[in-house]
Scaffold this active site. Structure first.
Site, mmCIF file in Angstrom:
data_model
loop_
_atom_site.group_PDB
_atom_site.id
_atom_site.type_symbol
_atom_site.label_atom_id
_atom_site.label_comp_id
_atom_site.label_asym_id
_atom_site.label_seq_id
_atom_site.Cartn_x
_atom_site.Cartn_y
_atom_site.Cartn_z
ATOM 1 C CE LYS A 22 13.880 1.624 6.459
ATOM 2 N NZ LYS A 22 13.015 2.033 7.582
ATOM 3 C CG ASN A 23 11.780 -1.811 8.146
ATOM 4 O OD1 ASN A 23 12.329 -0.709 8.238
ATOM 5 N ND2 ASN A 23 10.724 -2.029 7.381
ATOM 6 C CB CYS A 117 8.130 7.846 6.761
ATOM 7 S SG CYS A 117 8.687 7.521 5.122
ATOM 8 N NE ARG A 122 4.736 5.125 9.849
ATOM 9 C CZ ARG A 122 5.810 4.650 9.231
ATOM 10 N NH1 ARG A 122 6.403 5.368 8.337
ATOM 11 N NH2 ARG A 122 6.285 3.462 9.528
ATOM 12 C CB ILE A 124 2.743 4.975 19.110
ATOM 13 C CG1 ILE A 124 2.680 6.232 19.954
ATOM 14 C CG2 ILE A 124 3.778 5.129 18.025
ATOM 15 C CD1 ILE A 124 3.925 6.337 20.833
ATOM 16 C CG ASP A 125 -3.670 3.868 18.556
ATOM 17 O OD1 ASP A 125 -2.762 3.753 17.700
ATOM 18 O OD2 ASP A 125 -4.837 3.524 18.334
ATOM 19 C CG ASP A 307 7.912 -0.979 3.627
ATOM 20 O OD1 ASP A 307 7.104 -0.038 3.766
ATOM 21 O OD2 ASP A 307 8.650 -1.374 4.549
ATOM 22 N NE ARG A 399 13.966 7.452 6.788
ATOM 23 C CZ ARG A 399 12.752 6.948 6.652
ATOM 24 N NH1 ARG A 399 11.869 7.529 5.884
ATOM 25 N NH2 ARG A 399 12.401 5.866 7.315
HETATM 26 C C1 UD1 Z 1 7.072 -0.926 10.025
HETATM 27 C C2 UD1 Z 1 8.177 -0.639 9.042
HETATM 28 C C3 UD1 Z 1 7.631 -0.009 7.762
HETATM 29 C C4 UD1 Z 1 6.515 -0.876 7.190
HETATM 30 C C5 UD1 Z 1 5.462 -1.165 8.252
HETATM 31 C C6 UD1 Z 1 4.380 -2.107 7.774
HETATM 32 C C7 UD1 Z 1 10.080 -0.208 10.471
HETATM 33 C C8 UD1 Z 1 11.102 0.741 10.918
HETATM 34 N N1 UD1 Z 1 9.134 0.252 9.638
HETATM 35 O O1 UD1 Z 1 6.519 0.341 10.407
HETATM 36 O O2 UD1 Z 1 8.693 0.099 6.820
HETATM 37 O O3 UD1 Z 1 5.914 -0.175 6.123
HETATM 38 O O4 UD1 Z 1 6.087 -1.749 9.415
HETATM 39 O O5 UD1 Z 1 4.955 -3.284 7.309
HETATM 40 O O6 UD1 Z 1 10.121 -1.369 10.819
HETATM 41 N N2 UD1 Z 1 -0.819 1.917 13.751
HETATM 42 C C9 UD1 Z 1 -1.735 2.493 14.618
HETATM 43 N N3 UD1 Z 1 -1.423 2.494 15.935
HETATM 44 C C10 UD1 Z 1 -0.285 1.946 16.442
HETATM 45 C C11 UD1 Z 1 0.640 1.356 15.544
HETATM 46 C C12 UD1 Z 1 0.335 1.351 14.196
HETATM 47 O O7 UD1 Z 1 -2.782 2.990 14.207
HETATM 48 O O8 UD1 Z 1 -0.066 1.983 17.657
HETATM 49 C C13 UD1 Z 1 -1.123 1.914 12.318
HETATM 50 C C14 UD1 Z 1 -0.128 2.737 11.518
HETATM 51 O O9 UD1 Z 1 -0.493 4.111 11.492
HETATM 52 C C15 UD1 Z 1 -0.220 2.079 10.169
HETATM 53 C C16 UD1 Z 1 -0.461 0.602 10.503
HETATM 54 O O10 UD1 Z 1 -0.960 0.589 11.824
HETATM 55 O O11 UD1 Z 1 -1.322 2.587 9.468
HETATM 56 C C17 UD1 Z 1 0.767 -0.284 10.410
HETATM 57 O O12 UD1 Z 1 1.784 0.208 11.251
HETATM 58 P P1 UD1 Z 1 2.968 -0.704 11.813
HETATM 59 O O13 UD1 Z 1 2.793 -2.110 11.352
HETATM 60 O O14 UD1 Z 1 3.069 -0.451 13.268
HETATM 61 O O15 UD1 Z 1 4.216 -0.103 11.058
HETATM 62 P P2 UD1 Z 1 5.565 0.447 11.683
HETATM 63 O O16 UD1 Z 1 6.047 -0.458 12.746
HETATM 64 O O17 UD1 Z 1 5.401 1.892 11.965
#
Ligand code: UD1
Length: 429
Positions: A22-23, A117, A122, A124-125, A307, A399
Site C-alpha cells: 500500500k505505502n 489515520c 502527523r 507536514i512541517d 506499522d 483501507r
Molecule cells: C508512512 C506510512 C505509515 C508508516 C510511517 C512510518 C504511508 C502512506 N504511510 O507515513 O504507514 O507508519 O510512514 O513508517 O506511506 N512528522 C512530522 N513532520 C513532518 C512529517 C512527519 O512531525 O513533516 C512526524 C509524524 O507526525 C510522525 C513521524 O514524523 O510522528 C513519522 O512520520 P512519517 O515517517 O512522515 O510517516 P508518513 O509518511 O506519514
C-alpha cells in the site's frame, strides 16, 4: 454496519500471498503525474486507499484504466490541474504525496492540509521546510497549502530532523527537475522509498543512494517518460500474517515479499519463540513453544516498524512475563491497547511506553478498530480468544488489507463479515 466476526480456537495453516505494498503503490501512483503518458503499475493492491489515490489523480485530469484487479494503466498526459481538495485529502493523508510531483510538473500545487489515520499529530512541517530549501514558497489559507516556485526549483542540501517517509518522498519527487544537485540527509530508508526511487530512475530521473540515509538527486531537464513498474511486496501485510501464524501456531507460509524487508521483526519474533524459515519470496512461520516476553521499540527502517507494533503487542500480551513496547514514531498509537484490554490483556501505558504483562488468554468481546493496523491486530487476537470477537469500524482495515477475511478464511480461520446494529440512538433512550 459491517463488522468482522471471528470465532477463536481454530488452527490456521497453509499458504497466503501478500499484495503489493500500500505505502509504495500510493506514491508510485502519485509519481506518474511526472511522466505524461500511459504508465502501467502492476501488483497494485485493490484496497480503499488506492481507490482514493485514483480519485485524486482523476481530479487532476488523469484517466485510469483497470487492466486487471492489480494492474492500473494511468494516463497522465491530460493532467492540467494542480489542486487536491479537502474531501479527498481528509479521507487519506497520503494524498499529500501529489505535492512533490505537482511541483515538479507545474511548479505549483494547492493541497488541503491533511487529516487521515487517527494516530497522532502527523504534521507536514518537514515537507514544507525541505521544499522551502529548494525554493518553494508556501501560503496557507482556509485549510489549503498553496505552493509556488517563483524562481524555479533549485537543488540544495536538506537535513531532515527525523527520517520521515512522506517528507523524503515529496522531496525526492520535487527535486527531480531542480537545477543542480539536491541532497536529502537523514533520509528515510524504507523499502518503499527504494521502490519509488527505482520507478523515478526508470522514468529518466537521476537518483542515487535511496535506501541509505543520504539520497542525491541530480536535476534532469524535460519531463520524465512513462514506464511499466511492479510494486514491491507488502512487508506489513506479510508481517501481519506472520504474526498471526506465530500466534496460532501455524505452519503458515507467507509469500510475495522480500523477508529482508522484515529483518528486525523476524529476529524479534524468533526471540519471542516463533520458528521462522526464510524463503526467497517469503517465510514459513510456526510455533511449538510458549511466547517469551521481548522488549520492542519502534524506529524508522531498518528499525522495528511502527506499522507492526499492534500485531506484535498482541503476541506479547500472551507471553509468559512482562515487557516494554516503546513507540517512537507516532505519539498516539496505543489506542489499540485499550481495545485489547477489553479482551483481557493487561497493559499499562506510560507516555510512549506500554508495559505489557502477559495473560494466559483473551476472551472474545465486541471491540472497535482504532486504526488500520490496530484493527488487523484485533482480528488477530480474536483468532485465539475464547468465543466470538466482533471488530467494528472495519473501514480502517479495508483501507490497507485486500480480501483480509477471505485470506484468513482460506487459512482455516472461522471469520466472516457480518452486519451488526449501528450505535444506539441515545436521544431515544
Ligand atoms: C508512512 C506510512 C505509515 C508508516 C510511517 C512510518 C504511508 C502512506 N504511510 O507515513 O504507514 O507508519 O510512514 O513508517 O506511506 N512528522 C512530522 N513532520 C513532518 C512529517 C512527519 O512531525 O513533516 C512526524 C509524524 O507526525 C510522525 C513521524 O514524523 O510522528 C513519522 O512520520 P512519517 O515517517 O512522515 O510517516 P508518513 O509518511 O506519514
Amino acid at each position: 454496519m459491517e463488522a468482522i466476526r471471528v470465532e477463536g480456537g481454530r488452527a490456521i495453516t497453509g499458504e497466503v500471498t501478500v499484495e503489493g505494498a500500500k505505502n509504495s503503490a500510493l506514491k508510485l501512483m502519485a509519481a506518474t503525474i511526472m511522466a505524461p503518458g500511459v504508465n502501467t503499475l502492476t501488483n497494485v493492491p485493490n484496497i480503499a486507499d488506492v481507490h482514493v489515490m485514483g480519485k485524486v489523480l482523476k481530479r487532476l485530469g488523469a484517466s485510469i484504466a483497470v487492466e486487471d484487479e492489480h494492474t492500473l494503466r494511468i494516463d497522465t498526459s491530460a493532467v492540467d490541474k494542480w489542486e487536491t481538495p479537502y474531501q479527498l485529502v481528509a479521507q487519506m493523508r497520503a494524498s499529500t504525496a501529489v505535492l512533490g510531483p505537482l511541483l515538479a510538473r507545474f511548479g505549483k500545487a494547492v493541497v488541503a492540509m491533511p487529516g487521515g489515520c487517527n494516530i497522532g499529530a502527523r504534521k507536514i512541517d518537514m515537507h514544507i521546510l525541505g521544499l522551502e530549501a529548494l525554493g518553494v514558497k508556501f501560503d496557507i489559507d482556509h485549510g489549503n497549502i498553496h505552493a509556488s516556485t517563483p524562481n524555479g526549483l533549485i537543488g540544495a542540501t536538506v537535513t531532515l530532523d527525523f527520517a520521515s517517509v512522506g517528507a523524503t518522498e515529496n522531496l525526492m519527487m520535487a527535486s527531480v527537475h531542480a537545477k543542480g544537485t539536491t541532497t536529502i540527509d537523514n533520509a528515510a530508508r524504507e523499502p518503499e522509498i527504494v521502490d519509488l526511487a527505482n520507478l523515478l530512475n526508470e522514468m529518466g530521473a537521476n537518483i542515487k543512494g535511496a535506501g541509505s540515509p543520504v539520497i542525491e538527486i541530480e536535476g534532469t531537464e524535460g519531463p520524465l517518460h512513462p514506464v511499466t513498474h511492479r510494486t514491491v511486496g507488502d512487508r506489513i501485510e506479510a508481517g501481519t500474517f506472520v504474526a498471526m501464524g506465530g500466534l496460532v501456531g501455524g505452519p503458515v507460509t507467507v509469500r510475495g515479499f522480500d523477508p529482508r524487508h522484515l529483518g528486525l521483526v523476524l529476529k524479534k519474533y524468533e526471540l519471542m519463540g516463533l520458528d521462522i524459515e526464510r524463503l526467497p519470496d517469503g517465510v514459513t512461520v510456526s510455533r511449538a513453544r510458549p511466547l517469551t516476553p521481548t522488549d520492542i521499540q519502534t524506529l524508522p527502517f531498518p528499525g522495528f516498524p511502527t506499522d507492526m507494533q499492534a500485531q506484535t503487542m498482541c503476541l506479547l500480551a500472551l507471553a509468559g512475563g512482562s515487557c516494554v513496547v516503546t513507540e517512537n514514531v507516532f505519539e498516539n498509537r496505543f489506542m489499540f491497547a485499550s481495545e485489547l484490554q477489553r479482551m483481557g490483556a493487561s497493559i499499562t501505558i506510560e507516555g510512549h511506553h506500554a508495559i505489557v504483562h502477559g495473560v494466559p488468554g483473551f476472551s472474545g468481546a465486541e471491540v472497535k478498530a482504532p486504526d488500520l493496523r490496530g484493527g488487523a491486530a484485533l482480528v488477530m487476537a480474536g483468532l485465539v480468544a475464547d468465543g466470538y470477537t466482533t471488530v467494528s469500524d472495519i473501514h480502517h482495515i479495508d483501507r490497507g488489507y485486500e480480501r483480509f477475511v477471505e485470506k484468513l478464511d482460506a487459512l482455516g480461520a472461522a471469520v466472516d463479515r457480518v452486519e451488526i446494529p449501528g450505535p444506539v440512538d441515545v436521544t431515544e433512550l
